[in-house]
Design a protein around this motif. Structure first.
Motif, short mmCIF file in Angstrom:
data_model
loop_
_atom_site.label_atom_id
_atom_site.label_comp_id
_atom_site.label_asym_id
_atom_site.label_seq_id
_atom_site.Cartn_x
_atom_site.Cartn_y
_atom_site.Cartn_z
N LYS A 59 34.76 28.16 -20.62
CA LYS A 59 35.94 28.80 -21.20
C LYS A 59 36.31 30.07 -20.43
CE LYS A 59 37.71 31.19 -25.26
NZ LYS A 59 37.55 31.63 -26.63
N MET A 60 35.34 30.97 -20.28
CA MET A 60 35.64 32.24 -19.61
C MET A 60 35.98 32.01 -18.14
SD MET A 60 35.73 34.50 -21.94
CE MET A 60 36.27 35.70 -20.75
N THR A 61 35.33 31.04 -17.52
CA THR A 61 35.64 30.75 -16.12
C THR A 61 37.09 30.29 -15.99
OG1 THR A 61 33.34 30.14 -15.76
CG2 THR A 61 34.90 29.44 -14.08
N ALA A 62 37.51 29.41 -16.91
CA ALA A 62 38.89 28.93 -16.88
C ALA A 62 39.87 30.10 -17.06
CB ALA A 62 39.10 27.88 -17.97
N ILE A 63 39.56 30.98 -18.00
CA ILE A 63 40.47 32.11 -18.25
C ILE A 63 40.53 33.02 -17.01
CG2 ILE A 63 40.87 34.18 -19.65
CD1 ILE A 63 39.36 32.70 -21.95
N MET A 64 39.37 33.28 -16.42
CA MET A 64 39.37 34.18 -15.25
C MET A 64 40.13 33.57 -14.07
SD MET A 64 38.16 36.98 -16.18
CE MET A 64 38.36 36.88 -17.96
N LYS A 65 40.10 32.25 -13.95
CA LYS A 65 40.88 31.61 -12.87
C LYS A 65 42.38 31.76 -13.14
CE LYS A 65 37.43 28.19 -11.55
NZ LYS A 65 37.10 26.75 -11.56
N ILE A 66 42.76 31.59 -14.40
CA ILE A 66 44.18 31.75 -14.74
C ILE A 66 44.60 33.20 -14.53
CG2 ILE A 66 45.81 31.72 -16.69
CD1 ILE A 66 44.33 29.13 -17.61
N PHE A 69 60.30 48.42 -15.86
CA PHE A 69 59.56 47.90 -17.01
C PHE A 69 58.08 47.75 -16.69
CE2 PHE A 69 61.04 43.94 -14.85
CZ PHE A 69 59.84 43.27 -14.67
N GLY A 70 57.30 47.53 -17.74
CA GLY A 70 55.87 47.29 -17.57
C GLY A 70 55.48 46.03 -18.33
N LEU A 71 54.71 45.17 -17.66
CA LEU A 71 54.25 43.91 -18.28
C LEU A 71 52.75 44.03 -18.54
CD1 LEU A 71 54.96 40.27 -17.24
CD2 LEU A 71 52.64 41.13 -16.96
N GLY A 72 52.35 43.78 -19.77
CA GLY A 72 50.93 43.84 -20.12
C GLY A 72 50.24 42.57 -19.63
N VAL A 73 49.42 42.72 -18.59
CA VAL A 73 48.86 41.53 -17.94
C VAL A 73 47.96 40.74 -18.89
CG1 VAL A 73 47.47 40.70 -16.01
CG2 VAL A 73 49.04 42.61 -15.68
N GLU A 74 47.11 41.43 -19.65
CA GLU A 74 46.21 40.71 -20.58
C GLU A 74 47.00 40.07 -21.72
OE1 GLU A 74 45.60 43.74 -19.41
OE2 GLU A 74 43.89 43.28 -18.11
N ARG A 75 48.11 40.70 -22.10
CA ARG A 75 48.96 40.09 -23.14
C ARG A 75 49.50 38.75 -22.64
NH1 ARG A 75 51.58 44.29 -26.62
NH2 ARG A 75 49.82 45.64 -27.17
N VAL A 76 49.90 38.74 -21.37
CA VAL A 76 50.46 37.51 -20.79
C VAL A 76 49.37 36.46 -20.61
CG1 VAL A 76 51.51 36.59 -18.68
CG2 VAL A 76 52.45 38.64 -19.74
N VAL A 77 48.20 36.89 -20.13
CA VAL A 77 47.08 35.95 -19.96
C VAL A 77 46.70 35.36 -21.32
CG1 VAL A 77 44.64 35.75 -19.32
CG2 VAL A 77 46.20 37.05 -17.86
N ARG A 78 46.67 36.21 -22.33
CA ARG A 78 46.31 35.73 -23.67
C ARG A 78 47.30 34.66 -24.15
NH1 ARG A 78 47.51 38.37 -29.38
NH2 ARG A 78 46.43 36.84 -30.62
N TRP A 79 48.57 34.96 -23.99
CA TRP A 79 49.60 34.01 -24.42
C TRP A 79 49.50 32.70 -23.63
CZ3 TRP A 79 54.66 34.14 -21.41
CH2 TRP A 79 55.48 33.07 -21.78
N CYS A 131 47.06 31.38 -22.03
CA CYS A 131 45.81 30.65 -22.34
C CYS A 131 45.72 30.26 -23.81
CB CYS A 131 44.59 31.49 -21.97
SG CYS A 131 44.42 31.79 -20.21
N GLY A 132 46.56 30.85 -24.66
CA GLY A 132 46.50 30.57 -26.09
C GLY A 132 45.24 31.12 -26.75
N LEU A 133 44.87 32.36 -26.42
CA LEU A 133 43.61 32.94 -26.91
C LEU A 133 43.82 33.65 -28.24
CD1 LEU A 133 42.45 34.54 -23.55
CD2 LEU A 133 41.91 32.26 -24.44
N ILE A 183 40.86 22.60 -20.17
CA ILE A 183 39.57 23.08 -20.69
C ILE A 183 39.81 23.97 -21.91
CG2 ILE A 183 37.62 24.65 -20.18
CD1 ILE A 183 37.70 23.49 -17.30
N LEU A 184 40.89 24.78 -21.86
CA LEU A 184 41.19 25.69 -22.96
C LEU A 184 41.94 25.00 -24.10
CD1 LEU A 184 42.32 28.76 -20.82
CD2 LEU A 184 40.13 28.47 -22.01
N GLU A 185 42.21 23.71 -23.92
CA GLU A 185 42.94 22.92 -24.91
C GLU A 185 44.29 23.55 -25.26
OE1 GLU A 185 40.27 22.14 -28.18
OE2 GLU A 185 38.77 21.28 -26.84
N ARG A 186 44.95 24.09 -24.23
CA ARG A 186 46.26 24.70 -24.44
C ARG A 186 47.33 23.63 -24.52
NH1 ARG A 186 49.79 27.64 -26.57
NH2 ARG A 186 50.82 29.32 -25.42
#
Ligand code: 4AD
Ligand code: MG
Length: 430
Positions: free
Chosen positions: A125-132, A398-408, A410-412, A259-262
């Motif tokens: 799971k974490m490996t998939a997220i880190m690749k994304i 503007f500023g984009l929150g990178v973790e917010r985008v990764v979360r969305w 990946c569906g976390l 893998i993340l079942e997104r």
């Protein structure tokens, strides 16, 4: 000699003699055979070790636990029963590092997984997220560089507040004190006078006292700032950037999303332009469709944002928030002076605000007035005010929150999984 290749490369060969190396992901042994599922950065593969071939090493092989590191040479072949459709019949094994009993078992609590984060990062799971996440970083760079933006790294130690005093982290600085940056913005506004189109993807720090699923104390913000543009022009960049990032992840990371079942059907429709509404229209939607009465002038809360985005299947752009509650640098809209020339982008499916941006106030008197209202000491901002004293031009960013985008993407459930070592009010280790 046989060169080591990745597990994915080995599977692409289909049937050949291969050498791979990695960590034991699963193991099952009998007194005749050992099945080791091996993991490397690219994939997992089942390796079969027959005792008859490894009589001398069998005692050592028997001691292999999950996360031991090994090098294996053998013949790869298709095998329907194997977890990834291939199997290696091992001929040689070199044990590189034994492992203690792994502390992470199945179905462990989120808190334990965070305590063991340094080890949990090895999970699929974490490996998939880190690749994304890596794809998102690359996409941000490519997007801006393709459009001839210069990358600038902003300072992290700053004497000023940018987004208000409430969330500043104070740091001892020799005999003085400074803050950790909340946003590059004030520095970006100085730099557009030479570079005109700039971006960064840089750490930001906010002492958020909220324990939500969308706030980190340390996060990455991808920011852009441009001379000679107005609000509408930067909103367009924001839409295209988000479309570009999502498209890139869909191209590069279909396996990880699986893998993340997104549910990728929620991502394939992310094409600009996105719907645009004003804050006032947002209140109207909430009232008419949700029966929710919000007093004009109050900021939208998380719950309200969630209710609002139910009516859209793409990110929504909300412009013209009340001027009163906005940061000092956001100018009033001349067409509707109670509101500011600013926008937020809200992600679909209730993932919340992913971008915040605005046109910037160019009137120095209004900036001073705004800073005073926020209780700031004007002296500390003299350098910033100079930007308006020497050839001031319209500009926006503007500023984009990178973790917010990764979360969305990946569906976390929680933003903490969108960054390798999360820092929040309640977590600062490992
Ligand atoms: O909306 P914000 O506060 O905007 C700014 O800081 C502007 N100075 C940016 C600019 O115009 N250059 O923050 C921008 C984005 C938010 O939309 C959100 O996605 C993210 O940064 N963000 C956070 N992400 C994770 N944890 C936090 N505590 C965050 N605070 C903001
Ligand atoms: Mg914001």
């Amino acid at each position: 000699v046989l060169l080591f290749i990745s597990i994915k490369e080995a599977m692409q060969k289909g049937s050949a003699k291969v050498a791979v190396r990695g960590w034991v992901y699963r193991e099952r042994k009998s007194n005749k055979v050992a099945f080791l599922v091996l993991r490397d950065h690219s994939d997992i593969i089942q390796c079969v070790l027959k005792k008859e071939k490894f009589e001398e090493q069998w005692q050592d092989i028997d001691k292999l636990l999950i996360e031991s590191s090994v090098e294996i040479e053998g013949i790869i072949k298709k095998d329907e029963r194997a977890p990834t459709g291939y199997e290696i019949e091992a001929e040689k094994i070199n044990i590189v590092g034994y492992a203690d009993v792994f502390p992470i078992k199945k179905d462990q609590s989120a808190e334990l997984l965070l305590d063991e984060r340094h080890l949990w990062l090895r999970s699929r799971k974490m490996t998939a997220i880190m690749k994304i996440r890596s794809s998102v970083f690359a996409a941000i760079d490519d997007f801006f560089r393709n459009r001839n933006f210069y990358e600038v790294a902003p300072p992290i130690f700053t004497p000023n507040a940018c987004e208000g005093g409430a969330t500043l982290f104070e740091v001892k600085y020799f005999d003085d004190k400074v803050y950790l940056t909340q946003s590059w913005q004030l520095y970006a506004e100085a730099l557009i006078f030479s570079l005109e189109k700039i971006y960064c993807n840089s750490p930001c720090f906010r002492a958020e006292k909220s324990k939500t699923s969308r706030h980190l104390a340390e996060f990455y913000m991808a920011e852009m700032e441009m001379a000679w543009v107005d609000l509408n022009q930067v909103v367009k960049y924001a839409e295209e950037l988000v479309e570009f990032i999502v498209k890139r992840v869909l191209e590069k990371n279909s396996e990880e999303l699986k893998i993340l079942e997104r549910d990728v059907s929620k991502l394939t429709n992310i094409k600009s332009p996105f719907p645009r509404i004003t804050y006032t229209e947002a209140l109207k939607i909430l009232k008419e469709k949700e029966g929710l009465e919000i007093e004009w002038g109050k900021d939208l809360r998380t719950v309200e944002e969630e209710l609002l985005v139910k009516y859209f299947d793409k990110p929504v752009i909300v412009t013209n928030y009340p001027k009163e509650i906005m940061a000092f640098y956001k100018p009033a809209d001349p067409k509707d002076p109670k509101t500011a020339l600013c926008f937020d982008m809200l992600a679909p499916e209730g993932y919340g605000e992913i971008i915040g941006g605005s046109q910037r106030e160019t009137d120095i008197e209004k900036l001073i007035e705004g800073l005073k209202k926020e209780g700031e000491n004007i002296e500390n901002y003299e350098w910033y005010l100079d930007t308006r004293r020497f050839g001031s031009v319209p500009h926006a960013g503007f500023g984009l929150g990178v973790e917010r985008v990764v979360r969305w993407i990946c569906g976390l459930d929680n933003i903490k999984d969108a960054i390798p070592f999360p820092r929040t009010m309640l977590r600062k280790s490992p």
